[in-house]
Every structure is written in C-alpha cells, then in structure tokens.
Design a protein around this motif. Structure first.
Motif, PDB file in Angstrom:
ATOM      1  N   ILE A   1      -3.314   9.867 -11.821  1.00  0.00           N
ATOM      2  CA  ILE A   1      -2.113   9.068 -11.548  1.00  0.00           C
ATOM      3  C   ILE A   1      -2.547   7.895 -10.676  1.00  0.00           C
ATOM      4  CG2 ILE A   1       0.101   9.022 -10.321  1.00  0.00           C
ATOM      5  CD1 ILE A   1       0.488  11.931 -11.125  1.00  0.00           C
ATOM      6  N   ARG A   2      -2.156   6.712 -11.084  1.00  0.00           N
ATOM      7  CA  ARG A   2      -2.581   5.513 -10.355  1.00  0.00           C
ATOM      8  C   ARG A   2      -1.611   5.247  -9.199  1.00  0.00           C
ATOM      9  NH1 ARG A   2      -3.009  -0.737 -12.068  1.00  0.00           N
ATOM     10  NH2 ARG A   2      -0.946  -0.341 -12.889  1.00  0.00           N
ATOM     11  N   VAL A   3      -2.157   5.131  -7.999  1.00  0.00           N
ATOM     12  CA  VAL A   3      -1.336   4.795  -6.826  1.00  0.00           C
ATOM     13  C   VAL A   3      -1.899   3.510  -6.214  1.00  0.00           C
ATOM     14  CG1 VAL A   3      -0.505   7.114  -6.269  1.00  0.00           C
ATOM     15  CG2 VAL A   3      -2.732   6.384  -5.411  1.00  0.00           C
ATOM     16  N   PRO A   4      -1.086   2.778  -5.468  1.00  0.00           N
ATOM     17  CA  PRO A   4      -1.576   1.506  -4.930  1.00  0.00           C
ATOM     18  C   PRO A   4      -2.553   1.692  -3.779  1.00  0.00           C
ATOM     19  CG  PRO A   4       0.668   1.880  -4.232  1.00  0.00           C
ATOM     20  CD  PRO A   4       0.336   2.979  -5.193  1.00  0.00           C
ATOM     21  N   CYS A   5      -2.604   2.902  -3.223  1.00  0.00           N
ATOM     22  CA  CYS A   5      -3.445   3.180  -2.061  1.00  0.00           C
ATOM     23  C   CYS A   5      -3.385   4.674  -1.852  1.00  0.00           C
ATOM     24  CB  CYS A   5      -2.869   2.456  -0.830  1.00  0.00           C
ATOM     25  SG  CYS A   5      -3.635   2.928   0.733  1.00  0.00           S
TER      26      CYS A   5
ATOM     27  N   GLN B   1       4.185  15.741  -0.310  1.00  0.00           N
ATOM     28  CA  GLN B   1       5.129  16.348  -1.263  1.00  0.00           C
ATOM     29  C   GLN B   1       4.648  16.237  -2.703  1.00  0.00           C
ATOM     30  OE1 GLN B   1       8.997  14.725  -1.079  1.00  0.00           O
ATOM     31  NE2 GLN B   1       9.526  15.742   0.844  1.00  0.00           N
ATOM     32  N   PHE B   2       3.987  15.132  -3.030  1.00  0.00           N
ATOM     33  CA  PHE B   2       3.503  14.956  -4.407  1.00  0.00           C
ATOM     34  C   PHE B   2       2.477  16.039  -4.724  1.00  0.00           C
ATOM     35  CE2 PHE B   2       3.844  10.033  -3.786  1.00  0.00           C
ATOM     36  CZ  PHE B   2       5.221  10.135  -3.706  1.00  0.00           C
TER      37      PHE B   2
ATOM     38  N   VAL C   1       5.194   7.162   3.272  1.00  0.00           N
ATOM     39  CA  VAL C   1       4.794   8.539   3.561  1.00  0.00           C
ATOM     40  C   VAL C   1       5.182   8.907   4.990  1.00  0.00           C
ATOM     41  CG1 VAL C   1       2.839  10.114   3.624  1.00  0.00           C
ATOM     42  CG2 VAL C   1       2.924   8.324   1.894  1.00  0.00           C
TER      43      VAL C   1
ATOM     44  N   PHE D   1      -4.915  11.746  -7.707  1.00  0.00           N
ATOM     45  CA  PHE D   1      -4.204  10.551  -7.238  1.00  0.00           C
ATOM     46  C   PHE D   1      -5.265   9.539  -6.839  1.00  0.00           C
ATOM     47  CE2 PHE D   1      -1.093  13.899  -6.532  1.00  0.00           C
ATOM     48  CZ  PHE D   1       0.073  13.309  -7.008  1.00  0.00           C
TER      49      PHE D   1
ATOM     50  N   PHE E   1       6.175   1.790  -7.342  1.00  0.00           N
ATOM     51  CA  PHE E   1       5.550   3.105  -7.127  1.00  0.00           C
ATOM     52  C   PHE E   1       6.504   3.938  -6.272  1.00  0.00           C
ATOM     53  CE2 PHE E   1       1.964   0.286  -7.928  1.00  0.00           C
ATOM     54  CZ  PHE E   1       1.179   1.016  -8.810  1.00  0.00           C
TER      55      PHE E   1
ATOM     56  N   GLY F   1      -3.066   6.034   0.769  1.00  0.00           N
ATOM     57  CA  GLY F   1      -2.044   6.185   1.801  1.00  0.00           C
ATOM     58  C   GLY F   1      -0.644   6.346   1.222  1.00  0.00           C
ATOM     59  N   ARG F   2      -0.475   6.032  -0.054  1.00  0.00           N
ATOM     60  CA  ARG F   2       0.831   6.177  -0.693  1.00  0.00           C
ATOM     61  C   ARG F   2       1.123   7.628  -1.045  1.00  0.00           C
ATOM     62  NH1 ARG F   2       5.015   7.074  -1.613  1.00  0.00           N
ATOM     63  NH2 ARG F   2       6.527   6.318  -3.152  1.00  0.00           N
ATOM     64  N   VAL F   3       0.085   8.477  -1.030  1.00  0.00           N
ATOM     65  CA  VAL F   3       0.257   9.845  -1.534  1.00  0.00           C
ATOM     66  C   VAL F   3       0.973  10.693  -0.492  1.00  0.00           C
ATOM     67  CG1 VAL F   3      -0.900  11.875  -2.435  1.00  0.00           C
ATOM     68  CG2 VAL F   3      -1.790   9.606  -2.959  1.00  0.00           C
ATOM     69  N   ASN F   4       2.207  10.996  -0.789  1.00  0.00           N
ATOM     70  CA  ASN F   4       3.008  11.839   0.078  1.00  0.00           C
ATOM     71  C   ASN F   4       2.562  13.285  -0.144  1.00  0.00           C
ATOM     72  OD1 ASN F   4       5.225  13.309   1.213  1.00  0.00           O
ATOM     73  ND2 ASN F   4       6.402  11.396   1.109  1.00  0.00           N
TER      74      ASN F   4
ATOM     75  N   ARG G   1      -5.720   2.377  -6.814  1.00  0.00           N
ATOM     76  CA  ARG G   1      -5.982   1.437  -7.915  1.00  0.00           C
ATOM     77  C   ARG G   1      -7.154   0.517  -7.625  1.00  0.00           C
ATOM     78  NH1 ARG G   1      -0.997  -2.660  -8.163  1.00  0.00           N
ATOM     79  NH2 ARG G   1      -2.341  -3.639  -9.711  1.00  0.00           N
TER      80      ARG G   1
ATOM     81  N   CYS H   1       0.831  -1.213   0.000  1.00  0.00           N
ATOM     82  CA  CYS H   1       0.000   0.000   0.000  1.00  0.00           C
ATOM     83  C   CYS H   1       0.860   1.255   0.000  1.00  0.00           C
ATOM     84  CB  CYS H   1      -0.969   0.019   1.177  1.00  0.00           C
ATOM     85  SG  CYS H   1      -0.208   0.377   2.776  1.00  0.00           S
ATOM     86  N   GLY H   2       2.041   1.164   0.604  1.00  0.00           N
ATOM     87  CA  GLY H   2       2.961   2.292   0.588  1.00  0.00           C
ATOM     88  C   GLY H   2       2.719   3.343   1.651  1.00  0.00           C
TER      89      GLY H   2
END
Lengths: 660, 73
Positions: B45-49, B56-57, A634, B18, A646, B51-54, B21, A629-630
């Motif tokens: 933009i495809r992210v896995p979750c 900063q992005f 973060v 964001f 990713f 929660g992956r979105v920082n 997926r 999930c990543g």
C-alpha cells in the motif's frame, strides 16, 4: 455512489506475458462500484488514452482505476488524461501490476494474476472513497535570498539578478568572497583565484538587483515557497554607512598583532580592519573583543581620525526583515580540525606541519610571505616537503568516511608550485588513491608526476621532530616496506566538513542535513540542487565536498531552478495536504510538535453555543508549508486531522481490500 | 487473502507492506525494474510517508487476516 471504470494495461508483454490480463479485467468488473472494465495493449498510448476518455463520457464514470506500471511513471499522464474528459484529475487511482507484480513474479504467472486481481481490488476500494481535490494558487514574491557569499552564492546571485530578479545575499563574515579568494592559483589551469573571483565580488556589489548584507546572519525564517519572510541579524559593525573605506582608521589603530583569520593566522591585523584589501564592501569592522575602546573603555583613536565621522561605538545589532520567494543555501565548508584528531601528526604542536589552506596563503603573492614558501618555525626555505592526503577524509576509524574530492588535485598543484618555486626541492606525496576525475585533471596530475613529485602510496603513521627537521614515517604499500622521509615542511590535505554553524542554518530555514552534516538534496541524481523543503535550494560545498568548477556549475543550476520558480506570479499548491476538521479538533496541538515542516499553527475560532459565543483554539494547516507527509494525522487523538488523497477511510478500505 | 494456503511446508505468510512513496515504494519499483523476485504474497500500500501509518491500520490488517505487516520508509 461512485461509478468506477477499470482499465488494465498489457504493457505489451511486460504485464500481458505474465499476468492473465483479460481474466483480471473480468474479475474487476465484479467489484463493488465498477461499472466498466476494459483492457488494452498500451493504456498510455494515444488510442489507450482516448479509450479512457470515451469510456468516461459514455459510462458517466466518476472515478478511474488504471492498472499498469508504477504511478511514479504515469500517474500524471492519466490524471491529465481524465481531466480531458472533464473529471477531477485526482479521481484516479493506479494499481501497480508491472513493477510490483509481473516483473517480480515472472515465474509464477498464476499467483501473479491473483495478486494483480488483489491489487486492482485495492485500487477500486480506494477509488470508491476518492474525493475531488483542487490545487491552490500560491503567490510568488519575485526575490531570492542567498545565505553565504562565497563563489557559489555570488555566481547564483549574478545569474538570478541578471534574469531580472532582486537578490539578497547574507554573509556572516565582514566581506563576501568566501574561501575562493583565499586561494592562490586554481587547478588545472593555474589561473589566479583572486583575479577571477574578486571581479565577480565587485559585479555582485555593483549590480542594481543585488543587495548584500555582510557581517550578518539569518535569525528567523517564516513562511513557505514563494512567500518567505526572513529576519536578518545585522551584527554591529561599529562603522556606519558614511565610511568611504579610506583606511585611516586601521592605519591609526593602536591594537596590533591580532592574528589575521584571512591569512590563517600567519599575519596580523588591527582591531579595526578589513579582512583583505579587495574586501567587498570596502568597509572595516571593529573586533569588539579586542578593541581597547570596548575592552578597556577608552581609546577612541579611530573615531578621532575618521574624516567622515563613520565610527559608531554605540551601534547595536539590528534586525531587518526581507520578503523573498526562494532561498538558496550556499554556506560552504570548513576544514576539519586535525589537531584534535591526529596525535601521530603532533596534534598541531609542530609549527612546520600545516594545512593546504596555510600553504595557499603562503604561496599567494598577496599572502603573508609575499608568495615565498617558508617554514613557519624559522622562516627558512624548505627543501624537502611532504604532502599527506586524506587527513580526515576516507578515514572511517578517526574522522570522516567520505572523499573530500578536491585534495588530490590541489595537492598536485601544490607539488607543482613547490617544484617550480624552489629549485632543487624534493616533494613526497603520501596518498591512498589518486583521484583526478575532471576535465584536464588527469593530465595535470601526470604533468606534476613528470616534474618529479614522488607519489608514495601509503599512510603516514608518525611525524616527530629531530633537530630542525621533521621525521615522517610511513609505508609504501606498493613496495611493501616502511618509508622514512626527513622533511622540512609537512602539508596536510585535510577533510572538508560543513562550515561551522551550518546546522543552525538548516534548522532555522527548516531543511534536513545528511549523516555528515552536509545539506541534504531532494534527490541525489534528479533533484540535486533542491532540498526537500519547497522553495529552498542548495549550491556548493554545503551539499558535499566540491571543487570550484563543480560549485559554480551547481550554483548556476540552482539559479536556473530559482529563476524558473520566480518566473511565475503564482504557483500551484499540492492539494494532497492535511486538513483540520475544526468541529472535532480539541486544540491539544499534539500535531504542531510532530510536524517536521512547521506547517501547523494554532488558530482562534469563535463558536456559537446556545445563548453565548465561545472562543477556542484549534489547529490550522498552512497549505504552503504542508508537504503532505501525514504524520500529524497519526498524532491527532480526536481524529480531526486527515490527509487529502490518503485519508484514514481510504487507507483502511485499502487494507480491507488487500486482506480479503 | 485470496491466495489459499498450500501444503504446510509451502506456506507463505500473507504480508501487507506500507511503503513510503519516496523511498521504499520507489525501491519496490526498482526491484521490479531489476527483475528481482519475491513471493507474490507481499502486497504493498502506497503511503506518502511512513509517518502516515497509523497503528490502527496495522491492527486492522492483522485483524483482517494478514500474517504480517511491514512498514518501511
């Protein structure tokens, strides 16, 4: 330096009818890193795939961008395709120019073409940063653990065990069997519930591949798909394995008159007891909260009379560890406690207002009344019986919003049984809707209707006693007028809710529950028996209200999935998982708390500094547990965590490419 | 972004999305399958979750000229 090939698909007229595909291909050829750009009618077709393979070889491509439909549809196809040409399958990036471009902007072809160019630019930007990824091999322990020994757990256990795998069942109660053995007859065929479920209990107990822990709970689950280590708490039964189930102890036990849970408190049991005569295992348990030996410190009658010296007052809780490859949650349901919610029905003050399960026990030939329908208050046979459906179900204001699915049918069955067993009786059923979606269900309902059950559409607003009768006040919303029934007995079809303690099971095993507390399936349609946690599956009413046929079907479905998993000696681990750069990890472990899959653990590493060795703690990712999930990336302040496939660099370059 | 702003009244904000997926990205696919329409200035933009979105992005997207960013998952 990457050498990227871009392949743009027309998808017939799906994309080509809106987007100017040749123009996109010409633009793509100009992007940094692109050495080859082509378009074709159907990229996913055999010639289309061949075109990619030969272009990879001819132009020595190191990365591929396919602009076509959603990656959800064909990412796997093209990964396999580029692997045929010798590329790492993860050196592929897709641009979704169909679902997210041509299909949503079909009236704006020029803007759609510009957007397609942007989407391809994004994909190329990411492709430039792609790295080869490798699937890991995870070994699989060919054993399954089933939590819950109801009909779902038993069915799944038998299926999995018959396929040649070992199965461990954990049941919280002293016997397996669950709710189904409580029931009398099952709709719509009216076959005896116990007669069809107790043989299955015995089959499970006698199966060489099945091991059953009753009176036990899951204490801790560690590990991941294929490799779970489960600690089981075997609660102290106070009766050891020497017991033959002869029954002398419960015959002699002087502590009587304890309400028997199995009969919904309508009969009594002793302090040492088996829940019902067909219990599996046929081994009693001492209720330590009521046993004189434990409460007062002296009695010892059962120990004195036991012919095999099986009574052990000193027995403590034991902890056992079982290693399994898959876990099936089948914890079933409970009925909602209507007495806390429905004041208009008397908060449980009136003894002649009972639930469907009470009725089942009563109408059961082996139940507390020997199969006679009697009023709990005076033991008289009731003449007028009112059934109220949707008590707690479909009631957004007071209880649960959902439909409990089984009640329409069991209420029809109850009505049929009343009309059959009590000559001259009258049955009034208050309902919101009659929902009989199932094989032979509607026919059963119509049969009950023709037998004389009076279906009244409306809710009951008040029940109050008058003499030895109950006055049931409601509305008939079809006639638009109030209704009053003078009843002898009222039976409530109460809502199914997740069984008590199921939230703890979800937390211990590590998967999610839905808004009502039922276990969440991975996909409502396409992955109905899996959870989002790899290797953890679902069956039965723990996933949502269900009747027996649906429960058994789902249990066999889950068993098939588990057998599929256990048929491999090792499985491929998803490579798109987090990884730690140990050199810059500060060991703060902020990631550990944020990981929803408990995949991050601290690890000690030894570093060499000039003239000395230093031991320090860093984060380490368990590749079996990480679901990619990543969220950890973060939370990571030094930026030591990154998600393969990713990465921060990839995502930032995508942002830059889209915002040009 | 590559789409130039037209007259002020036709102005459409350039939006970077964001999307997770598993849910929103699949939802965006469903919008396409259902032939719904939305402005072409939305790019995903495809992210896995989610929660992956920082954060900063998001900041980077705004710095680089996006008018708005949405994160959905």
């Amino acid at each position: 330096m990457q050498r990227i090939g871009v392949f743009i698909c027309w998808c017939g007229s799906n994309i080509g009818g809106v987007v100017d595909v040749p123009a996109v291909a010409r633009e793509a050829a100009k992007f940094h890193g692109v050495v080859y750009s082509a378009e074709y009618k159907y990229m996913c077709s055999e010639p289309g795939q061949e075109m990619i393979v030969s272009a990879i070889k001819e132009h020595r491509l190191t990365g591929v961008v396919v602009a076509s439909c959603s990656p959800a549809l064909h990412e796997l196809t093209f990964r396999k395709n580029i692997a045929r040409a010798g590329l790492n399958p993860y050196m592929l990036e897709m641009a979704n120019i169909r679902e997210q471009c041509s299909w949503v902007h079909q009236h704006e072809p020029e803007k759609a073409t510009k957007k397609a160019v942007d989407l391809v630019r994004r994909a190329v930007a990411k492709a430039r940063k792609l790295e080869p990824l490798f699937e890991s091999a995870i070994p699989v322990t060919k054993r399954a653990l089933i939590i819950g020994g109801g009909i779902a757990g038993i069915q799944a256990a038998l299926d999995i065990a018959d396929a040649g795998n070992e199965v461990v069942i954990i049941e919280r109660e002293p016997t397996i069997g669950g709710k189904m053995v409580l029931l009398d007859k099952t709709f719509p065929t009216l076959d005896c519930s116990a007669c069809i479920s107790t043989p299955k209990m015995v089959s499970a107990a006698q199966h060489p591949n099945i091991k059953i822990y009753t009176y036990a709970e899951v204490e801790e689950v560690k590990g991941y798909i294929g490799n779970f280590s489960v600690t089981i708490k075997q609660k102290a039964r106070s009766v050891n394995s020497k017991c033959t189930g002869c029954g002398t102890c419960w015959a002699k036990c002087p502590t009587k008159n304890i309400p028997n849970e199995f009969d919904m408190g309508m009969s009594t049991r002793k302090a040492i007891y088996i829940p019902f005569p067909q219990a599996v295992p046929n081994r009693p348990v001492i209720d330590r909260e009521r046993c004189r030996q434990f409460v007062k410190g002296k009695c010892g009658v059962c120990k004195k009379f036991c012919p095999t010296d099986a009574i052990d007052y000193e027995q403590g809780d034991e902890f056992v560890t079982e290693n399994v490859g898959a876990i099936l949650a089948a914890t079933g349901y409970d009925l909602i406690d209507w007495t806390k919610i429905y004041g208009e029905y008397g908060y449980g003050k009136y003894p002649d207002v009972i639930t469907g399960l009470h009725f089942e026990r009563m109408v059961n030939a082996s139940g507390p009344t020997g199969g006679k329908i009697l009023r709990p208050s005076d033991g008289e046979q009731p003449k007028t019986i009112v059934f109220i459906k949707c008590v707690g179900s479909r009631d957004e204001a007071k209880a649960r919003e959902y439909c409990s699915r089984a009640c329409c049918m069991y209420t029809a069955k109850h009505a049929h049984q009343v009309l059959e067993k009590i000559p001259g009786s009258q049955v009034v059923i208050f309902y919101i809707d009659v929902r009989c979606a199932g094989k032979a269900y509607e026919e059963f309902y119509l049969k009950t209707l023709h037998e004389g059950a009076i279906y009244t559409r409306g809710r009951v607003s008040k029940i109050y006693p008058e003499g030895d009768k109950l006055i049931v006040k409601g509305a008939d919303t079809l006639l638009g007028r109030p209704v009053e029934v003078v009843a002898d007995l009222v039976v409530l079809a109460t809502a199914m809710i997740p069984s008590a303690g199921s939230a703890d099971v979800a937390r211990t095993v590590g998967f999610t529950v839905d808004k009502d507390g039922f276990f969440q399936e991975a996909h409502p349609k396409l992955r109905p028996v899996e959870t989002n946690t790899g290797g953890v599956f679902l069956a039965g009413a723990c996933q949502g209200p269900k009747d027996i046929p649906d429960t058994v079907a789902q249990a066999s479905g889950a068993a098939a999935k588990i057998i599929g998993l256990l048929s491999h000696s090792e499985i491929a681990g998803e490579p798109t998982i987090s990884s730690v750069n140990e050199a810059i990890c500060s060991g703060c472990l902020a990631c550990q708390g944020i990981c929803p899959y408990r995949a991050i653990e601290p690890k000690e590493i030894v570093e060499r500094l000039p003239g000395k060795q230093v031991t320090r703690v860093v984060a380490s990712v368990n590749s079996g547990l990480c679901q990619g999930c990543g969220a950890c990336t973060v939370a990571c302040r030094p930026g030591a965590l990154n998600l393969k496939g990713f990465t921060n660099e990839q995502l930032l370059s995508e942002v830059d490419a889209l915002c040009q | 972004m590559s789409i130039e702003n037209e007259a002020q009244e036709n102005w459409q904000p350039n939006i970077v999305g964001f999307c997770c997926r598993w849910c929103t990205y699949a939802g965006a696919d469903l919008a396409g399958i259902s032939r719904m329409n939305y402005p072409p200035t939305v790019r995903v933009i495809r992210v896995p979750c989610s929660g992956r979105v920082n954060p900063q992005f998001i900041i980077r997207a705004l710095q680089q000229g996006a008018d708005a960013v949405f994160v959905s998952g």
